[in-house]
Each structure stands twice: as structure tokens, then as C-alpha cells.
Design a protein around this motif. Sequence first.
Motif, PDB file in Angstrom:
ATOM      1  N   ASP A 173       0.809  -1.216   0.000  1.00 14.88           N
ATOM      2  CA  ASP A 173       0.000   0.000   0.000  1.00 14.88           C
ATOM      3  C   ASP A 173       0.845   1.270   0.000  1.00 14.88           C
ATOM      4  N   GLN A 174       2.175   1.116   0.043  1.00 12.58           N
ATOM      5  CA  GLN A 174       3.045   2.291   0.067  1.00 12.58           C
ATOM      6  C   GLN A 174       3.536   2.719  -1.313  1.00 12.58           C
ATOM      7  N   LEU A 175       3.448   1.844  -2.305  1.00 13.43           N
ATOM      8  CA  LEU A 175       4.100   2.098  -3.587  1.00 13.43           C
ATOM      9  C   LEU A 175       3.098   2.199  -4.735  1.00 13.43           C
ATOM     10  N   THR A 176       3.224   3.275  -5.510  1.00 16.53           N
ATOM     11  CA  THR A 176       2.471   3.440  -6.752  1.00 16.53           C
ATOM     12  C   THR A 176       3.457   3.730  -7.876  1.00 16.53           C
TER      13      THR A 176
ATOM     14  N   PHE B 240       6.263  14.001 -29.066  1.00 12.57           N
ATOM     15  CA  PHE B 240       5.235  13.147 -28.486  1.00 12.57           C
ATOM     16  C   PHE B 240       3.886  13.533 -29.100  1.00 12.57           C
ATOM     17  N   ILE B 241       3.460  12.751 -30.073  1.00 13.01           N
ATOM     18  CA  ILE B 241       2.217  13.045 -30.781  1.00 13.01           C
ATOM     19  C   ILE B 241       1.027  12.813 -29.837  1.00 13.01           C
ATOM     20  N   GLY B 242       0.155  13.811 -29.731  1.00 13.99           N
ATOM     21  CA  GLY B 242      -1.031  13.703 -28.880  1.00 13.99           C
ATOM     22  C   GLY B 242      -0.834  14.219 -27.476  1.00 13.99           C
ATOM     23  N   ILE B 243       0.381  14.660 -27.138  1.00 14.96           N
ATOM     24  CA  ILE B 243       0.655  15.076 -25.760  1.00 14.96           C
ATOM     25  C   ILE B 243      -0.123  16.331 -25.368  1.00 14.96           C
ATOM     26  N   ASP B 244      -0.444  17.173 -26.334  1.00 16.55           N
ATOM     27  CA  ASP B 244      -1.128  18.430 -26.020  1.00 16.55           C
ATOM     28  C   ASP B 244      -2.569  18.223 -25.581  1.00 16.55           C
ATOM     29  N   THR B 245      -3.169  17.137 -26.018  1.00 17.67           N
ATOM     30  CA  THR B 245      -4.569  16.889 -25.670  1.00 17.67           C
ATOM     31  C   THR B 245      -4.744  15.721 -24.689  1.00 17.67           C
ATOM     32  N   ALA B 246      -3.694  14.960 -24.477  1.00 16.70           N
ATOM     33  CA  ALA B 246      -3.791  13.824 -23.558  1.00 16.70           C
ATOM     34  C   ALA B 246      -3.930  14.317 -22.114  1.00 16.70           C
ATOM     35  N   ARG B 247      -4.708  13.591 -21.337  1.00 13.96           N
ATOM     36  CA  ARG B 247      -4.942  13.965 -19.942  1.00 13.96           C
ATOM     37  C   ARG B 247      -4.165  13.052 -19.016  1.00 13.96           C
ATOM     38  N   LEU B 248      -3.523  13.645 -18.036  1.00 14.85           N
ATOM     39  CA  LEU B 248      -2.871  12.871 -16.993  1.00 14.85           C
ATOM     40  C   LEU B 248      -3.929  12.043 -16.279  1.00 14.85           C
ATOM     41  N   SER B 249      -3.635  10.774 -16.043  1.00 15.46           N
ATOM     42  CA  SER B 249      -4.593   9.893 -15.377  1.00 15.46           C
ATOM     43  C   SER B 249      -5.099  10.516 -14.080  1.00 15.46           C
ATOM     44  N   PRO B 250      -6.411  10.558 -13.869  1.00  7.82           N
ATOM     45  CA  PRO B 250      -6.942  11.092 -12.604  1.00  7.82           C
ATOM     46  C   PRO B 250      -6.395  10.351 -11.384  1.00  7.82           C
ATOM     47  N   LEU B 251      -6.119   9.052 -11.541  1.00  6.40           N
ATOM     48  CA  LEU B 251      -5.569   8.291 -10.419  1.00  6.40           C
ATOM     49  C   LEU B 251      -4.130   8.701 -10.128  1.00  6.40           C
ATOM     50  N   VAL B 252      -3.401   9.101 -11.166  1.00  7.97           N
ATOM     51  CA  VAL B 252      -2.054   9.631 -10.948  1.00  7.97           C
ATOM     52  C   VAL B 252      -2.144  10.961 -10.205  1.00  7.97           C
ATOM     53  N   LYS B 253      -3.068  11.809 -10.617  1.00 14.20           N
ATOM     54  CA  LYS B 253      -3.271  13.080  -9.911  1.00 14.20           C
ATOM     55  C   LYS B 253      -3.598  12.836  -8.444  1.00 14.20           C
ATOM     56  N   ASP B 254      -4.466  11.860  -8.193  1.00 15.15           N
ATOM     57  CA  ASP B 254      -4.830  11.539  -6.809  1.00 15.15           C
ATOM     58  C   ASP B 254      -3.610  11.057  -6.021  1.00 15.15           C
ATOM     59  N   SER B 255      -2.751  10.283  -6.667  1.00 12.30           N
ATOM     60  CA  SER B 255      -1.557   9.774  -5.997  1.00 12.30           C
ATOM     61  C   SER B 255      -0.592  10.906  -5.650  1.00 12.30           C
ATOM     62  N   ILE B 256      -0.477  11.884  -6.551  1.00  8.46           N
ATOM     63  CA  ILE B 256       0.382  13.037  -6.284  1.00  8.46           C
ATOM     64  C   ILE B 256      -0.168  13.844  -5.114  1.00  8.46           C
ATOM     65  N   ALA B 257      -1.487  13.978  -5.059  1.00  6.83           N
ATOM     66  CA  ALA B 257      -2.121  14.793  -4.018  1.00  6.83           C
ATOM     67  C   ALA B 257      -2.292  14.053  -2.697  1.00  6.83           C
ATOM     68  N   ASP B 258      -2.061  12.751  -2.683  1.00  4.97           N
ATOM     69  CA  ASP B 258      -2.258  11.951  -1.471  1.00  4.97           C
ATOM     70  C   ASP B 258      -1.484  12.560  -0.294  1.00  4.97           C
ATOM     71  N   PRO B 259      -2.163  12.892   0.799  1.00  6.07           N
ATOM     72  CA  PRO B 259      -1.465  13.499   1.942  1.00  6.07           C
ATOM     73  C   PRO B 259      -0.412  12.591   2.572  1.00  6.07           C
ATOM     74  N   GLU B 260      -0.468  11.293   2.294  1.00 10.49           N
ATOM     75  CA  GLU B 260       0.520  10.371   2.837  1.00 10.49           C
ATOM     76  C   GLU B 260       1.756  10.226   1.955  1.00 10.49           C
ATOM     77  N   LEU B 261       1.761  10.884   0.779  1.00 12.86           N
ATOM     78  CA  LEU B 261       2.913  10.785  -0.112  1.00 12.86           C
ATOM     79  C   LEU B 261       4.142  11.403   0.546  1.00 12.86           C
ATOM     80  N   SER B 262       5.246  10.661   0.537  1.00 10.23           N
ATOM     81  CA  SER B 262       6.471  11.124   1.188  1.00 10.23           C
ATOM     82  C   SER B 262       7.646  11.286   0.235  1.00 10.23           C
ATOM     83  N   ALA B 263       7.577  10.701  -0.958  1.00 10.92           N
ATOM     84  CA  ALA B 263       8.696  10.810  -1.899  1.00 10.92           C
ATOM     85  C   ALA B 263       8.228  10.521  -3.313  1.00 10.92           C
ATOM     86  N   ILE B 264       8.885  11.185  -4.273  1.00 14.15           N
ATOM     87  CA  ILE B 264       8.660  10.945  -5.693  1.00 14.15           C
ATOM     88  C   ILE B 264      10.009  10.550  -6.298  1.00 14.15           C
ATOM     89  N   ILE B 265      10.019   9.446  -7.046  1.00 18.58           N
ATOM     90  CA  ILE B 265      11.264   8.921  -7.596  1.00 18.58           C
ATOM     91  C   ILE B 265      11.161   8.831  -9.113  1.00 18.58           C
TER      92      ILE B 265
END
Length: 324
Positions: A36-39, A177-202
Motif C-alpha cells: 500500500d506504500q508504492l504506486t 510526443f504526438i497527442g501530448i497536447d490533448t492527452a490527460r494525466l490519469s486522474p488516479l495519478v493526480k490523486d496519488s500526487i495529491a495523497d497526503p501520505e505521499l512522502s517521496a517521488i522517484i
Amino acid sequence: MQDSQTQAFAGKVLVLSGGVGGAKLVHGLANTLGADQLTVVANTADDFDHWGLRICPDIDSITYALAGINDEKRGWGLKDESWRTMVAMRRLSGEDWFQLGDQDIATHLYRSMRLSNGDSLTDITADIAQRLGVTTRLLPMSDDVVATRVYSDRGEYEFQHYFVRERCEPKVERIEFIGIDTARLSPLVKDSIADPELSAIILSPSNPFLSIDPILSLEDCRKLLKNRGVPIIAVSPIISGRAVKGPAAKLMEELNMPTSAHGVAEYYGDLLDGFVFDELDAAELDVIRNTGIDCRLEQTLMTDMASKEHLARVVLDFARDLKR
């Protein structure tokens, strides 16, 4: 299995990763952290269609590594693989430049069938991982299609054509990167970044230009990571001026960048709080530190599970120290 060193690591870890090289560190982290610690966020700009199948090389490399079924000797695909479909395809004079093993084809068939039914790549990836016994959370960077295109002295190539069919031989002039201008970052990735328990990004030791940059280029991804307020650490894929795997060093040279650990650190720039690179490149320590990035020298070549876990502990300890 956790040891006394990693039990002290509090919070969650988010990893941005490409395929084979990044998967090694991801595997080490998965063995030293709780499930549960790693995404893990996987690059999907290498994805492409072949034989009518949707192939996701980086997602599959990470999934197979975490499931313990990857072929470490060959460096890609599944162990104990067979190749009867390739033999039959050659007999029919079909395209055979991209090697697909029989078991691996089942993954691509399953994914393609699910996509044709309207399921998202995120849901399909999670389902495949669960069926293979993977407990680590693995997320595609986006459910929208992004495709890496290489422009070279020999013309324009889709990435896998350049990487596999052309064996990285053309001289690269630019990457898009073709399509990068219109592609959306995964909402679950956004949630993981915003998670208050996040302690490090690698940022894993994957190709900075071809594997990590597509993720960072999605809408506000780089800004979200930078503003999150937790340590961001990159691990260099370059040792003694050479890439451990893939064309990173060749690309750096062709794009007029220093073929060095310093070149990697400079490319990521002010996104980084910390940088881990190999002891063989110790002469670069001062020049990297002078950019304001904290550094750790370590043996970064991962040749077995012990070295993967060791590097994982180094990175986690570094993140803990940077947070204090």
C-alpha cells in the motif's frame, strides 16, 4: 519483505518509470515497501499497434518484473517463452522485426479485446497485474493515446520502428510526443500526487527523454510534482558515459548534451531535490552539487535482487534525509 532500515520509512512513494531499467528499481522498492506504500506510473508513449494488437512495452516490462516472470537474461519479455507464432508468421512472410513470444501475445490479445470493448487502459492494466499476482499499484500515465515519434537523418519513425527495427542506428535530430497536447494525466495519478501520505517521488533510472519526459510533459504533471512539497529524487541511467540499457547516451550525444550523469541531472533541472548516480562518476559530484541538487554516490548497477533492494533502500534513506 521489509527490514529494519525500511520499516522506518513513513508514507507512500510514487515512481515514474519506463520499462526494463526502471522495472528493476521498481522491483527492489516493491520488495522493501508495503504493497500500500508504492504506486508506479508507467510511460505509455512507447505503446503501438502491431499485428492488430495493442502493445504496451513499458507497462508489460514492469508487470512481468513485479510478477517474477520476466526474462532477466534476455532483458525483455517472459521467461520460459516459446516462439511458434513467430515461426508461423515468418512462414506467411508477415512482419517479424518485433519479437513476440507465444505467452506474451496472450497479454496483448487480452488487452486489445478489452480495449475494443471500451475498457480503459488503467482498468485493464490493474486487472492483468492482479491476475498475475502483482500487489503493487501500477498506473498508465494516461488513458489517452500518446505516440513517440523520432525525426532523424534517415527520416521519420514511430518509436518502436526506430528502436527495434532500425536498432537505433539513425541519427536523431528531434523527438516529438504526438497527442501530448490533448492527452490527460490519469486522474488516479493526480490523486496519488495529491495523497497526503505521499512522502517521496522517484524518477527511475529509465531513459529521461523517451520514458520519463512523456510523463512529465502531460498537462500540469511537472508543476504538480514540483509543487507537491515532497522530495523528488532521480536515479541516473548513465554510468561512465554509457547507458546501462537502451539509447540514452546515444541520444544525448546526438542532441548535443553531455553524455554523463551531470547531463541527466541538468536535463531534469530544478525539478529535482536529490540525485543518485554511480560511484564510477564521482568526479562529477561537485559540478552537480553546484547546481543546487543534493547527491548520493552509490553502486547503481542492478544485476540481481540483492542489488535492486540495496539501491531501493539507498533511495528511500535519501528521501528520508531530504525530508528532515
